[in-house]
Enzyme design. Structure first.
Site, mmCIF file in Angstrom:
data_model
loop_
_atom_site.group_PDB
_atom_site.id
_atom_site.type_symbol
_atom_site.label_atom_id
_atom_site.label_comp_id
_atom_site.label_asym_id
_atom_site.label_seq_id
_atom_site.Cartn_x
_atom_site.Cartn_y
_atom_site.Cartn_z
ATOM 1 N N ASN A 111 0.840 -1.197 0.000
ATOM 2 C CA ASN A 111 0.000 0.000 0.000
ATOM 3 C C ASN A 111 0.877 1.249 0.000
ATOM 4 O OD1 ASN A 111 -2.513 1.530 0.371
ATOM 5 N ND2 ASN A 111 -1.793 1.898 2.460
ATOM 6 N N HIS A 113 0.629 5.100 1.385
ATOM 7 C CA HIS A 113 -0.167 5.842 2.362
ATOM 8 C C HIS A 113 0.392 7.256 2.506
ATOM 9 C CE1 HIS A 113 -2.716 6.511 5.845
ATOM 10 N NE2 HIS A 113 -1.660 6.978 6.491
ATOM 11 N N SER A 140 4.418 6.962 2.555
ATOM 12 C CA SER A 140 5.085 5.702 2.883
ATOM 13 C C SER A 140 4.542 4.587 2.005
ATOM 14 C CB SER A 140 4.841 5.317 4.351
ATOM 15 O OG SER A 140 5.220 6.335 5.244
ATOM 16 N N ASP A 149 -2.733 0.124 8.299
ATOM 17 C CA ASP A 149 -1.513 0.893 8.015
ATOM 18 C C ASP A 149 -0.373 0.559 8.978
ATOM 19 O OD1 ASP A 149 -2.798 2.213 5.902
ATOM 20 O OD2 ASP A 149 -3.576 3.764 7.239
#
Length: 221
Positions: A111, A113, A140, A149
């Protein structure tokens, strides 16, 4: 006889306009990524990201059309499996992935973020950074785990917080570094030099105890 390695198969999850998806497509077109986008998946059938790939590579369903969160995740997981991705990139996907779905693709889910994790997990990261008086903000790239996260962070890009910034101006500045950050991180993942073991990033067989940082040339170090 030498054989050319096949391009990596990348699936992308997106809920919005798809600017990070476009970054990956541009990287493929210019030869920076030896990959193909085998599918774009969304919880929003009207997401502009879907329009960036041919119709046969699109999957979009409204979560409310399913009897439960688990039923939606199962359908999404089956659709992902059907395109046999090597990597699944969450690029502006705004729906939390359930534990079963994350575990189904463990080690292949990444992911991007918009914060310097572990700061500001979840939503409204730019406004929260401003409210806290941060001097720096950024983005990030991390592995996805069931906790929101919270997976091991591969790399980060930083931007200064300027006097007079609004959440919108700060978001625009972060977006400028998100694209090269994602591209450089995916390049590294495709090189097979980087893995995650027990929540620790391994690069060339060595443990990294802080994230790689994107420099001004778009290189991770």
């Amino acid at each position: 006889m030498n054989h050319t390695a096949r391009p990596a198969r990348i699936a992308v999850l997106a809920s919005g306009r798809g600017s990070n998806l476009q970054c990956l497509l541009d990287g493929i077109a210019t030869g920076q990524l030896q990959a193909e986008i085998v599918g774009v998946f969304s919880d929003k059938p009207a997401a502009l990201a879907l329009q960036k790939v041919p119709s046969e590579r699109r999957w979009a369903r409204l979560p409310r059309d399913f009897e439960s969160r688990e039923a939606f995740d199962l359908a999404l997981g089956d659709a992902l499996d059907a395109c046999a991705p090597d990597w699944i990139i969450c690029a502006g996907y705004m729906r939390i992935l359930g534990t079963d779905l994350v575990q189904r693709f463990n080690g292949r889910l990444v992911n991007i973020h918009p914060s310097l994790l572990p700061l500001y997990k979840g939503l409204h990261t730019h406004a929260r950074a401003l409210a806290a008086g941060e001097a720096e903000h950024g983005a990030s790239v991390h592995f996805v785990v069931p906790e929101l996260d919270a997976g091991a962070v591969i790399a980060q890009a930083r931007v200064p917080v300027l006097a007079g910034d609004s959440p919108e101006s700060l978001a625009a500045r972060v977006l400028q570094v998100e694209h090269p950050l994602l591209l450089a991180s995916v390049q590294l993942l495709l090189s097979s030099r980087l893995t995650e073991q027990g929540g620790v990033i391994q690069l060339d067989g060595h443990s990294l105890f802080s994230p790689l940082r994107l420099d001004s040339a778009g290189t991770l170090a």
